[in-house]
Write a protein that holds these residues in place. Structure first.
Motif, PDB file in Angstrom:
ATOM      1  N   ARG A 116       0.671  -1.133  -0.708  1.00 32.89           N
ATOM      2  CA  ARG A 116       0.163  -0.258  -0.202  1.00 32.89           C
ATOM      3  C   ARG A 116       0.882   0.916  -0.064  1.00 32.89           C
ATOM      4  NH1 ARG A 116      -5.470  -0.315  -0.506  1.00 32.89           N
ATOM      5  NH2 ARG A 116      -6.192  -1.893   0.583  1.00 32.89           N
TER       6      ARG A 116
ATOM      7  N   THR B  38       3.863  -2.608  11.887  1.00 26.24           N
ATOM      8  CA  THR B  38       3.094  -2.434  12.747  1.00 26.24           C
ATOM      9  C   THR B  38       2.595  -1.476  13.891  1.00 26.24           C
ATOM     10  OG1 THR B  38       3.948  -3.649  14.337  1.00 26.24           O
ATOM     11  CG2 THR B  38       2.833  -5.100  13.123  1.00 26.24           C
TER      12      THR B  38
ATOM     13  N   GLU C  28       0.219   5.962   9.764  1.00 26.17           N
ATOM     14  CA  GLU C  28       0.726   4.657   8.173  1.00 26.17           C
ATOM     15  C   GLU C  28      -0.776   4.041   8.672  1.00 26.17           C
ATOM     16  OE1 GLU C  28       3.280   3.803   7.500  1.00 26.17           O
ATOM     17  OE2 GLU C  28       4.805   4.411   8.465  1.00 26.17           O
ATOM     18  N   GLN C  29      -1.943   4.486   8.932  1.00 28.36           N
ATOM     19  CA  GLN C  29      -2.968   3.777   9.298  1.00 28.36           C
ATOM     20  C   GLN C  29      -3.452   4.522   7.730  1.00 28.36           C
ATOM     21  OE1 GLN C  29      -4.793   1.529  11.452  1.00 28.36           O
ATOM     22  NE2 GLN C  29      -2.019   1.660  12.130  1.00 28.36           N
ATOM     23  N   LEU C  30      -3.432   5.317   7.620  1.00 26.04           N
ATOM     24  CA  LEU C  30      -4.499   6.067   5.804  1.00 26.04           C
ATOM     25  C   LEU C  30      -3.781   5.133   5.278  1.00 26.04           C
ATOM     26  CD1 LEU C  30      -4.571   9.761   6.834  1.00 26.04           C
ATOM     27  CD2 LEU C  30      -6.153   8.464   6.474  1.00 26.04           C
ATOM     28  N   ARG C  31      -2.454   4.733   4.880  1.00 23.07           N
ATOM     29  CA  ARG C  31      -1.629   4.238   3.892  1.00 23.07           C
ATOM     30  C   ARG C  31      -2.602   3.282   4.179  1.00 23.07           C
ATOM     31  NH1 ARG C  31       2.408   1.002   3.599  1.00 23.07           N
ATOM     32  NH2 ARG C  31       2.405   0.623   6.221  1.00 23.07           N
ATOM     33  N   LYS C  32      -1.755   1.853   5.508  1.00 22.20           N
ATOM     34  CA  LYS C  32      -2.642   0.679   5.508  1.00 22.20           C
ATOM     35  C   LYS C  32      -3.616   0.760   4.555  1.00 22.20           C
ATOM     36  CE  LYS C  32       0.037  -2.336   7.936  1.00 22.20           C
ATOM     37  NZ  LYS C  32       0.084  -2.490   8.804  1.00 22.20           N
ATOM     38  N   ASN C  33      -4.345   1.420   4.959  1.00 16.72           N
ATOM     39  CA  ASN C  33      -6.287   1.111   5.119  1.00 16.72           C
ATOM     40  C   ASN C  33      -6.665   2.144   4.043  1.00 16.72           C
ATOM     41  OD1 ASN C  33      -7.767  -0.277   7.726  1.00 16.72           O
ATOM     42  ND2 ASN C  33      -6.417   1.396   7.698  1.00 16.72           N
ATOM     43  N   PHE C  34      -6.115   2.712   3.098  1.00 15.99           N
ATOM     44  CA  PHE C  34      -6.836   3.823   2.274  1.00 15.99           C
ATOM     45  C   PHE C  34      -5.525   3.983   0.836  1.00 15.99           C
ATOM     46  CE2 PHE C  34      -8.714   4.705   5.787  1.00 15.99           C
ATOM     47  CZ  PHE C  34      -9.948   4.838   5.742  1.00 15.99           C
TER      48      PHE C  34
ATOM     49  N   TYR D 256      -2.893   3.285  -1.827  1.00 22.39           N
ATOM     50  CA  TYR D 256      -3.352   2.733  -3.270  1.00 22.39           C
ATOM     51  C   TYR D 256      -2.307   1.322  -3.669  1.00 22.39           C
ATOM     52  CZ  TYR D 256       0.733   5.510  -5.604  1.00 22.39           C
ATOM     53  OH  TYR D 256       1.866   5.576  -5.834  1.00 22.39           O
ATOM     54  N   LYS D 257      -2.620   0.667  -4.302  1.00 26.13           N
ATOM     55  CA  LYS D 257      -1.737  -0.877  -4.061  1.00 26.13           C
ATOM     56  C   LYS D 257      -0.812  -0.856  -4.997  1.00 26.13           C
ATOM     57  CE  LYS D 257      -6.546  -3.485  -2.761  1.00 26.13           C
ATOM     58  NZ  LYS D 257      -7.269  -4.335  -3.046  1.00 26.13           N
TER      59      LYS D 257
END
Length: 293
Positions: free
Chosen positions: A7, A200, A278-284, A286-287
């Motif tokens: 991500r 993590t 990091e939470q924004l990156r991991k959940n929203f 782009y792949k």
């Protein structure tokens, strides 16, 4: 050859994460500004915080919050957008290999310089709004919010005044972005490569704490100078050198006024910033497909 899905952060995530963090750390930033604008050391961080609450109420600790959020949506958004965009482009052209530290340093300093310049008007209003409750009522600027402050500075003092203290703001932003962004990136990479950490929250917390310690030490003298130049009435200082001499009259530690609240603020702010980021990156984010050999 295995394919790994990663991500990648979107260009505006840094600004959103920093704006979110400032809601928690703004009172500490306000106390820091009050301490830095003292010429003589009259009281410490705790006493200053108590004084603000006693005189203005608990909400007084959030005076200037709108300008602080506006600053993050200009300054931090710009520096993160430039750093991440360039880093990802260079990495993609190099088979997605991590950048060497010297390249991260150069990118961070370049991004910080641009971000510091872009964010100076909002930073100036932020400093003034936070310091307003400290001065007599007849001398207060009484900006309604951050955007009103920008308009009032432009209308009453001109465009050039909006970038008052920009040289210090840019210098501070260069070192801050290096200390925060590049060092966080490097610490995170080193922790994961050690085999004891993974992508993590505990890794993000550890890397951001280490980055905050470094960033505070490098930027505190510049932060003191920036705050004084921005909060000074027109004509008080002839330039940076004059401000340096004035500050030096209070002794070497005059350049480190508010160091403890600066670290207390910058530590939590940096930690929250990168955890949110990091939470924004991991959940929203782009792949991206990465081939692993």
């Amino acid at each position: 050859m295995a394919v790994e899905e990663r991500r990648i952060a979107r260009w505006y995530f840094g600004g959103l994460a920093s704006a979110g963090a400032v809601f928690f750390t703004h009172p500490l930033d306000l106390v820091k500004v009050h301490l830095q604008t003292q010429q003589k050391v009259e009281m410490g961080a705790f006493s200053m915080g108590v004084k603000v609450v006693r005189n203005e109420g608990a909400l007084g600790l959030y005076n200037g919050l709108s300008a602080s959020v506006l600053r993050q949506l200009t300054y931090s958004l710009t520096r993160f957008a430039i750093y991440d965009s360039l880093k990802n482009r260079i990495s993609e052209g190099n088979n997605d290999k991590p950048l060497p530290f010297y390249q991260k340093t150069m990118l961070a300093m370049f991004a910080g310089a641009i971000g510091g310049f872009v964010g100076t008007p909002a930073d100036l209003v932020n400093v003034r709004m936070q310091n307003d409750i400290k001065i007599s009522v007849d001398q207060r600027r009484n900006y309604k919010h951050g955007l009103d402050g920008l308009y009032r500075v432009y209308k009453d003092e001109g465009v050039r005044r909006m970038w008052s203290g920009s040289s210090m703001a840019v210098a501070r932003a260069i070192f801050m972005t290096f200390g925060q962004v590049a060092l966080y990136d490097q610490y995170k990479q080193m922790l994961i490569q050690s085999g004891y950490f993974h992508d993590t929250i505990s890794t993000h917390f550890t890397a951001s704490f280490l980055a905050a310690v470094c960033a505070t030490g490098m930027t505190q003298p510049l932060d003191v100078m920036k705050t004084r130049l921005m909060n000074a009435p027109p004509g008080q200082f002839k330039g940076i050198a004059d401000c340096v001499v004035y500050t030096a009259k209070s002794g070497p530690m005059g350049f480190f006024k508010g160091f403890f609240p600066a670290f207390v603020r910058l530590g939590p702010h940096t930690i929250l910033l990168f955890i949110f980021f990091e939470q924004l990156r991991k959940n929203f984010g782009y792949k991206s497909q990465v081939q692993k050999t």
